[in-house]
Design a protein around this motif. Structure first.
Motif, PDB file in Angstrom:
ATOM      1  N   LYS A  38      -3.837   3.681   1.524  1.00  0.00           N
ATOM      2  CA  LYS A  38      -3.037   5.110   1.912  1.00  0.00           C
ATOM      3  C   LYS A  38      -2.276   5.110   3.230  1.00  0.00           C
ATOM      4  CE  LYS A  38      -3.201   9.891   2.544  1.00  0.00           C
ATOM      5  NZ  LYS A  38      -3.587  11.201   2.243  1.00  0.00           N
ATOM      6  N   ILE A  44       3.006   3.445   0.103  1.00  0.00           N
ATOM      7  CA  ILE A  44       2.098   4.560   0.191  1.00  0.00           C
ATOM      8  C   ILE A  44       2.167   5.432   1.273  1.00  0.00           C
ATOM      9  CG2 ILE A  44      -0.193   5.485  -0.183  1.00  0.00           C
ATOM     10  CD1 ILE A  44       1.252   4.101  -2.744  1.00  0.00           C
ATOM     11  N   TRP A  51      -0.924   9.586  -3.179  1.00  0.00           N
ATOM     12  CA  TRP A  51      -2.037   8.745  -3.118  1.00  0.00           C
ATOM     13  C   TRP A  51      -3.461   9.502  -3.411  1.00  0.00           C
ATOM     14  CZ3 TRP A  51      -1.349   4.201  -5.217  1.00  0.00           C
ATOM     15  CH2 TRP A  51      -2.520   3.394  -4.969  1.00  0.00           C
ATOM     16  N   ALA A  78       0.347   0.659  -6.386  1.00  0.00           N
ATOM     17  CA  ALA A  78       0.986   0.386  -5.222  1.00  0.00           C
ATOM     18  C   ALA A  78       2.281  -0.319  -5.036  1.00  0.00           C
ATOM     19  CB  ALA A  78      -0.136   0.441  -4.127  1.00  0.00           C
TER      20      ALA A  78
END
Length: 93
Positions: A38, A44, A51, A78
């Motif tokens: 994250k 992200i 996320w 991702a």
């Protein structure tokens, strides 16, 4: 009557505790990797994907692949997101 209510309450809580989806160690590993992706994955961290929703969806669906499969799936997800080019800061002398 009170005893029946107490017994049924304890039975329900014991059964729900046994039906937990992940072990504590699995949750620890999943949480560490989720946070790392994250905050440090370019796509992200630029908020190109939600996320937090990915984490909640994973915990809801309870995949049978275990933490390793979840992590591999997250990395694939991702990497499929596009992100802006990361520019390096120039050092002045």
């Amino acid at each position: 009557m009170k005893y029946i209510v107490l017994i049924s309450f304890f039975m329900a809580s014991a059964l729900s505790a046994q039906l937990s989806k992940f072990s504590d160690r699995d949750l620890y590993e999943i949480g560490k990797v989720w946070g790392l992706i994250k905050y440090y994955h370019p796509a992200i961290s630029q908020e190109k994907a939600d996320w937090d929703a990915v984490l909640l969806e994973t915990l809801r669906n309870n995949p049978k692949s275990g933490p390793d499969g979840i992590i591999k799936n997250w990395l694939n997800t991702a990497d499929q997101n596009k992100f802006d080019e990361i520019t390096k800061k120039r050092q002045r002398m």
